[in-house]
Motif scaffolding. Structure first.
Motif, short mmCIF file in Angstrom:
data_model
loop_
_atom_site.label_atom_id
_atom_site.label_comp_id
_atom_site.label_asym_id
_atom_site.label_seq_id
_atom_site.Cartn_x
_atom_site.Cartn_y
_atom_site.Cartn_z
N PRO A 46 50.52 38.73 28.37
CA PRO A 46 51.42 37.85 26.86
C PRO A 46 51.72 38.64 25.68
CG PRO A 46 49.36 36.57 27.73
CD PRO A 46 49.64 38.45 28.33
N ASP A 47 51.06 40.32 25.71
CA ASP A 47 52.31 41.08 24.52
C ASP A 47 53.18 42.18 25.16
OD1 ASP A 47 50.48 42.92 26.15
OD2 ASP A 47 48.99 43.73 24.34
N GLY A 48 53.19 42.43 26.31
CA GLY A 48 54.09 42.51 26.36
C GLY A 48 54.15 44.36 27.04
N ALA A 49 52.36 43.93 26.15
CA ALA A 49 51.92 46.15 27.17
C ALA A 49 51.74 46.58 28.78
CB ALA A 49 50.98 46.29 26.09
N TRP A 50 51.50 45.41 29.51
CA TRP A 50 51.10 45.33 30.90
C TRP A 50 52.54 44.88 31.12
CZ3 TRP A 50 47.78 48.97 31.62
CH2 TRP A 50 47.00 49.44 30.71
N PHE A 51 52.80 45.11 32.54
CA PHE A 51 53.09 44.68 33.97
C PHE A 51 52.85 44.71 35.61
CE2 PHE A 51 56.55 45.13 37.55
CZ PHE A 51 57.61 43.84 37.25
N ALA A 52 52.96 43.69 36.36
CA ALA A 52 51.94 43.29 37.42
C ALA A 52 53.33 42.97 38.64
CB ALA A 52 50.54 43.11 37.13
N TRP A 53 52.48 43.48 39.53
CA TRP A 53 53.93 43.16 40.66
C TRP A 53 52.66 42.89 41.92
CZ3 TRP A 53 54.20 48.33 39.64
CH2 TRP A 53 54.33 48.78 40.85
N SER A 54 53.31 42.11 42.88
CA SER A 54 52.66 42.18 44.46
C SER A 54 53.76 43.25 45.08
CB SER A 54 52.42 40.74 44.77
OG SER A 54 53.57 40.03 44.64
N MET A 55 52.86 44.24 45.53
CA MET A 55 53.47 44.63 45.88
C MET A 55 53.45 44.86 47.45
SD MET A 55 52.09 48.47 45.69
CE MET A 55 52.31 49.49 47.33
N GLY A 56 53.31 44.52 48.29
CA GLY A 56 53.20 43.74 49.09
C GLY A 56 51.23 44.17 50.23
N HIS A 57 50.81 43.35 51.08
CA HIS A 57 49.96 44.14 52.22
C HIS A 57 48.57 43.99 50.92
CE1 HIS A 57 52.86 45.21 55.25
NE2 HIS A 57 53.22 46.68 54.06
N GLY A 58 48.28 43.33 50.74
CA GLY A 58 47.83 42.87 49.42
C GLY A 58 47.64 43.14 48.39
N ILE A 59 47.91 44.49 47.38
CA ILE A 59 48.15 45.04 46.85
C ILE A 59 48.51 44.48 45.38
CG2 ILE A 59 48.33 47.63 45.75
CD1 ILE A 59 46.12 47.31 47.78
N VAL A 60 48.62 44.81 44.44
CA VAL A 60 48.92 44.07 42.93
C VAL A 60 48.68 45.83 41.58
CG1 VAL A 60 48.84 43.07 41.03
CG2 VAL A 60 48.51 42.10 43.25
#
Length: 417
Positions: A46-60
């Motif tokens: 929400p504050d734009g300080a972090w980015f997350a993505w699901s990179m496949g094979h159960g890992i975020v």
């Protein structure tokens, strides 16, 4: 949580002037191109300080933003990147809770604390795992869905509420304030639910069914079905892919595609009127799928991810695109998300990579700012009751947008009217 040595590459890209950076995964060659490596979901905190993505094979993976500082590229800065091993392929993720959108909502209701940032992950087996990003701890392991959890949304009211959709044809609304979360189950879809979104005032949830082609509105206050949005019947079989509310809640955009066309419908969620349709036609049958759409945070633009291009940016009411990437059918874009402060949009691809794009910088007009502020708290029915000139009313209710728009490469077609 799995805290491991970074297995991603941060690469500046110069081939496309709009492409800022690309995150590429380092995985064994034996896993490249295999099912399970897709990036189905990306999100900024929400504050734009972090980015997350699901990179496949159960890992975020969760990384600090911005990514392109000189220190981080040189490896001189410990960015505190984090990886979460979920044990199952991850189809949806979302940071939360979102801060209140309306000034009328008190900030004291916000449940997030300085030492806690939540990340919800929706898994292929129907489970939802919610993590404390900053400590790496697992806070909740929610069970109930019987199919892939495709979409997760934290409403913009600062409360610990999570909305989830699944291929089991249900939506679930989780109240996370309790040690054992309470859940409300919404039923009505006849097949897989592709996507859901929550209105900025947190009064409605919209969901689209991929195969049943239903656009459903639900009350987030009474947990009841409101209506199904239906337009003119289509002459060809089509699938629904995505939906998103405008930042003022006055528009609901839905995305659909058939064998050779994709189109975006703009609806008034209060009156159920279809206001406009943008359509694109492709001569190659079966290669014009649309995957995701999302409004920018100022409400001026709509990001579009399709099969033939990694990203398009459309300004509401315009015939052409204000920005589009080069044709690239190998990109196979699946999702997109704007940075909360604007200027950048992230897209995820089928190969597990993420690209960051610079979006056009536009100064909103005073008219648009007034409309956005007013519509955040005033419904269409309330607008129509005001003693204002018709032309102003049409602008405030988005009735000034042409009813049908085609991109320049789109000849007349017979998919519907």
């Amino acid at each position: 949580m799995c805290s491991a040595e970074r297995n991603i590459d941060l690469q500046p890209i110069l081939s496309d002037p709009s492409l800022i950076l690309e995150l590429k995964t380092r995985r064994p060659p034996s896993l490249e191109g295999r099912a399970g490596c897709e990036t189905w979901s990306v999100d900024f905190s929400p504050d734009g300080a972090w980015f997350a993505w699901s990179m496949g094979h159960g890992i975020v993976w969760v990384v600090a933003w911005p990514l392109d500082s000189e220190e981080s590229q040189a490896g001189e800065l410990d960015r505190g990147d984090k990886s979460f091993s979920c044990g199952e392929p991850v189809w949806g993720l979302a940071f939360g809770p979102r801060p209140p959108k309306s000034p009328a909502l008190s900030h004291k209701n916000t449940q997030s604390k300085g030492d806690r940032l939540l990340l919800a992950t929706g898994l292929e087996n129907g489970a939802i795992k919610i993590w404390n990003v900053l400590t790496g701890g697992l806070l909740f392991d929610l069970r109930g869905h019987e199919g892939v959890v495709r979409n997760l949304v934290f409403p913009q009211n600062g409360k610990l509420t999570l909305v989830s959709t699944s291929r089991d044809r249900t939506l679930r609304i989780w109240d996370l304030k309790h040690k054992v979360p309470k859940v409300q189950v919404l039923t009505g879809h006849k097949d897989w639910i592709s996507c859901c979104c929550v209105s900025p005032d947190c009064s409605m949830v919209a969901s689209v069914g991929r195969f049943d082609r239903m656009v459903c509105l639900w009350s987030l206050r009474s947990y009841t079905f409101i209506r199904n949005l239906t337009g003119a019947p289509h002459k060809t079989f089509y699938l629904l892919a995505s939906c998103h509310f405008s930042p003022d809640g006055a528009l609901l955009a839905t995305a659909a595609f058939s064998g050779s066309s994709w189109w975006i419908d703009l609806w008034d969620p209060y009156t159920a009127d279809k206001l406009a349709t943008l359509v694109n036609y492709c001569e190659i049958y079966g290669q014009n799928q649309i995957s995701a759409i999302q409004f920018s945070h100022d409400g001026l633009h709509l990001a579009i991810v399709t099969e033939d291009r990694a990203l398009r940016i459309w300004e509401l009411g315009q015939k052409g695109m204000v920005m589009q990437t080069k044709e690239d059918r190998a990109s196979n874009g699946l999702c997109c998300n704007f940075h909360p402060l604007g200027g950048v949009v992230a897209t995820g691809t089928r190969d597990g990579h993420v690209r960051f794009w610079k979006v056009p910088a536009v100064v909103p007009s005073l008219c648009h700012l007034c409309r956005s502020t007013l519509r955040l708290s005033v419904s269409t029915h309330q607008m129509e009751a005001l003693p204002i000139p018709r032309r102003i009313l049409e602008y405030l209710t988005y009735r000034n947008i042409p009813a049908r728009l085609q991109t320049p490469c789109s000849p007349e077609d017979d998919w519907g009217s």
